[in-house]
Design a protein around this motif. Structure first.
Motif, PDB file in Angstrom:
ATOM      1  N   ASP A 122       0.839  -1.195   0.000  1.00 14.92           N
ATOM      2  CA  ASP A 122       0.000   0.000   0.000  1.00 14.92           C
ATOM      3  C   ASP A 122       0.875   1.246   0.000  1.00 14.92           C
ATOM      4  O   ASP A 122       1.717   1.414   0.892  1.00 14.92           O
ATOM      5  CB  ASP A 122      -0.912   0.010   1.225  1.00 14.92           C
ATOM      6  N   PRO A 123       0.722   2.135  -1.006  1.00 14.82           N
ATOM      7  CA  PRO A 123       1.575   3.329  -1.085  1.00 14.82           C
ATOM      8  C   PRO A 123       1.402   4.269   0.100  1.00 14.82           C
ATOM      9  O   PRO A 123       2.297   5.066   0.398  1.00 14.82           O
ATOM     10  CB  PRO A 123       1.128   3.996  -2.396  1.00 14.82           C
ATOM     11  N   ASP A 124       0.260   4.176   0.798  1.00 17.74           N
ATOM     12  CA  ASP A 124       0.025   5.042   1.954  1.00 17.74           C
ATOM     13  C   ASP A 124       0.492   4.413   3.261  1.00 17.74           C
ATOM     14  O   ASP A 124       0.299   4.991   4.337  1.00 17.74           O
ATOM     15  CB  ASP A 124      -1.467   5.384   2.054  1.00 17.74           C
ATOM     16  N   GLY A 125       1.075   3.227   3.161  1.00 19.20           N
ATOM     17  CA  GLY A 125       1.618   2.590   4.354  1.00 19.20           C
ATOM     18  C   GLY A 125       0.587   1.959   5.270  1.00 19.20           C
ATOM     19  O   GLY A 125       0.895   1.633   6.424  1.00 19.20           O
ATOM     20  N   ARG A 126      -0.636   1.773   4.776  1.00 16.36           N
ATOM     21  CA  ARG A 126      -1.656   1.140   5.610  1.00 16.36           C
ATOM     22  C   ARG A 126      -1.397  -0.364   5.704  1.00 16.36           C
ATOM     23  O   ARG A 126      -0.793  -0.953   4.810  1.00 16.36           O
ATOM     24  CB  ARG A 126      -3.045   1.395   5.011  1.00 16.36           C
ATOM     25  N   PRO A 127      -1.837  -0.995   6.788  1.00 15.46           N
ATOM     26  CA  PRO A 127      -1.643  -2.451   6.899  1.00 15.46           C
ATOM     27  C   PRO A 127      -2.407  -3.181   5.802  1.00 15.46           C
ATOM     28  O   PRO A 127      -3.493  -2.750   5.388  1.00 15.46           O
ATOM     29  CB  PRO A 127      -2.189  -2.782   8.287  1.00 15.46           C
ATOM     30  N   THR A 128      -1.833  -4.273   5.315  1.00 16.92           N
ATOM     31  CA  THR A 128      -2.472  -5.064   4.266  1.00 16.92           C
ATOM     32  C   THR A 128      -2.796  -6.453   4.799  1.00 16.92           C
ATOM     33  O   THR A 128      -2.278  -6.885   5.835  1.00 16.92           O
ATOM     34  CB  THR A 128      -1.567  -5.195   3.029  1.00 16.92           C
ATOM     35  N   VAL A 129      -3.644  -7.162   4.063  1.00 18.29           N
ATOM     36  CA  VAL A 129      -4.024  -8.511   4.495  1.00 18.29           C
ATOM     37  C   VAL A 129      -2.813  -9.440   4.540  1.00 18.29           C
ATOM     38  O   VAL A 129      -2.808 -10.422   5.288  1.00 18.29           O
ATOM     39  CB  VAL A 129      -5.114  -9.100   3.574  1.00 18.29           C
ATOM     40  N   TYR A 130      -1.764  -9.120   3.772  1.00 23.01           N
ATOM     41  CA  TYR A 130      -0.573  -9.966   3.773  1.00 23.01           C
ATOM     42  C   TYR A 130       0.191  -9.877   5.094  1.00 23.01           C
ATOM     43  O   TYR A 130       0.984 -10.767   5.412  1.00 23.01           O
ATOM     44  CB  TYR A 130       0.331  -9.617   2.591  1.00 23.01           C
ATOM     45  N   ASP A 131      -0.052  -8.822   5.860  1.00 29.88           N
ATOM     46  CA  ASP A 131       0.558  -8.720   7.184  1.00 29.88           C
ATOM     47  C   ASP A 131       0.003  -9.774   8.136  1.00 29.88           C
ATOM     48  O   ASP A 131       0.601 -10.049   9.183  1.00 29.88           O
ATOM     49  CB  ASP A 131       0.307  -7.325   7.781  1.00 29.88           C
ATOM     50  N   LEU A 132      -1.135 -10.355   7.789  1.00 33.47           N
ATOM     51  CA  LEU A 132      -1.797 -11.335   8.650  1.00 33.47           C
ATOM     52  C   LEU A 132      -1.495 -12.775   8.244  1.00 33.47           C
ATOM     53  O   LEU A 132      -1.933 -13.708   8.916  1.00 33.47           O
ATOM     54  CB  LEU A 132      -3.316 -11.115   8.612  1.00 33.47           C
ATOM     55  N   LEU A 133      -0.748 -12.954   7.147  1.00 37.45           N
ATOM     56  CA  LEU A 133      -0.490 -14.290   6.618  1.00 37.45           C
ATOM     57  C   LEU A 133       0.902 -14.779   7.000  1.00 37.45           C
ATOM     58  O   LEU A 133       1.794 -13.988   7.301  1.00 37.45           O
ATOM     59  CB  LEU A 133      -0.621 -14.286   5.093  1.00 37.45           C
ATOM     60  N   TYR A 134       1.081 -16.091   6.954  1.00 39.02           N
ATOM     61  CA  TYR A 134       2.411 -16.661   7.117  1.00 39.02           C
ATOM     62  C   TYR A 134       3.254 -16.334   5.888  1.00 39.02           C
ATOM     63  O   TYR A 134       2.731 -16.102   4.795  1.00 39.02           O
ATOM     64  CB  TYR A 134       2.328 -18.177   7.291  1.00 39.02           C
ATOM     65  N   GLN A 135       4.566 -16.342   6.058  1.00 40.81           N
ATOM     66  CA  GLN A 135       5.467 -15.995   4.957  1.00 40.81           C
ATOM     67  C   GLN A 135       5.263 -16.912   3.754  1.00 40.81           C
ATOM     68  O   GLN A 135       5.345 -16.471   2.605  1.00 40.81           O
ATOM     69  CB  GLN A 135       6.923 -16.063   5.426  1.00 40.81           C
ATOM     70  N   ASP A 136       4.970 -18.186   4.002  1.00 41.63           N
ATOM     71  CA  ASP A 136       4.774 -19.128   2.898  1.00 41.63           C
ATOM     72  C   ASP A 136       3.544 -18.802   2.063  1.00 41.63           C
ATOM     73  O   ASP A 136       3.404 -19.294   0.944  1.00 41.63           O
ATOM     74  CB  ASP A 136       4.648 -20.556   3.442  1.00 41.63           C
ATOM     75  N   ASP A 137       2.641 -17.982   2.599  1.00 40.38           N
ATOM     76  CA  ASP A 137       1.415 -17.631   1.880  1.00 40.38           C
ATOM     77  C   ASP A 137       1.537 -16.310   1.130  1.00 40.38           C
ATOM     78  O   ASP A 137       0.564 -15.841   0.534  1.00 40.38           O
ATOM     79  CB  ASP A 137       0.238 -17.541   2.860  1.00 40.38           C
TER      80      ASP A 137
END
Length: 235
Positions: free
Chosen positions: A78-93
């Motif tokens: 996200d260019p505005d630095g907001r949290p994304t759903v990928y922050d909630l996933l394991y690295q393998d995902d």
């Protein structure tokens, strides 16, 4: 990511033990670099060569369902630095892509996968895959507004009409849609003069969250994958 010798064996090139010999002999390259360490890991996304010939590694499909909280955007960066759903996933995902999107303020079921054909069929309007949402509003819609909702609401990009509309809880309207237009459900209620206090997706086709906690993700069970694939004619 898996051990390189396992990927080579999975591609049918040779046995895992023979693959280890190839690696030790310096006959394997990953992304242009010779690999000799047996502990090296790679994935189907890497370019693997044996004796200069590319190796076709079968891509293993993966399926994860996330119970998305508010405040997270459905994008990788996200260019505005907001949290994304990928922050909630394991690295393998991290290599999975979302099947459709939920806007920042919408909660609930988000499916992520690397199965491109399933993604296409689940999101294409011609397959009429149902998406169920729970909506809480202010004020509470009276019978007149609920009747208008069931008949369809005219939006700037065309008529939006749920295939079903019910009251599963005293303060909740459930609407079932077969389209995935941008913020469609939220815009429907706002067009009726209602403020959306909470919008949660609770079902995609045959897939539900079950007891998955908010902010958590889990892999799909085999029967859940089969159910989705059968729904769109892939099984």
């Amino acid at each position: 990511m898996e051990r390189l010798q396992k990927l080579i064996a999975a591609a049918g090139h040779c046995s895992r033990r023979a693959a280890e010999e190839l690696i030790r002999d310096g006959r394997v390259r990953v992304n242009g670099k010779v690999v000799r360490e047996l502990g090296t890991k790679a994935s189907a996304d890497d370019e693997i060569e044996i004796d200069g010939e590319p190796l076709k590694v079968p891509r293993r499909h993966r399926y994860v369902v996330l119970n998305k909280p508010e405040g997270y955007v459905t994008t990788r960066h996200d260019p505005d630095g907001r949290p994304t759903v990928y922050d909630l996933l394991y690295q393998d995902d991290a290599g999975l892509h979302p099947v459709g999107r939920l806007d920042r303020d919408t909660l609930g079921l988000l499916l992520l996968t690397n199965d491109g054909e399933l993604t296409h069929r689940l999101t294409h309007p011609s397959f009429q895959v149902e998406r169920a949402y729970h909506v809480c509003t202010r004020p509470w819609p009276d019978k007149r507004l609920l009747s208008r909702l069931r008949k369809g609401v005219e939006l700037e990009d065309g008529l939006a009409r749920p295939v079903a509309c019910s009251i599963p809880l005293p303060d909740t309207v459930e609407v079932v849609m077969t389209e995935g237009r941008n913020r469609e459900v939220r815009r429907m209620f706002e067009a009726l003069g209602l403020e959306v206090l909470l919008l949660r997706r609770v079902r995609l086709g045959s897939l539900t969250l079950g007891k998955l906690k908010l902010g958590k993700a889990r892999p799909l069970k085999p029967e859940e994958v089969s159910g989705l694939r059968a729904l769109v004619g892939l099984e």
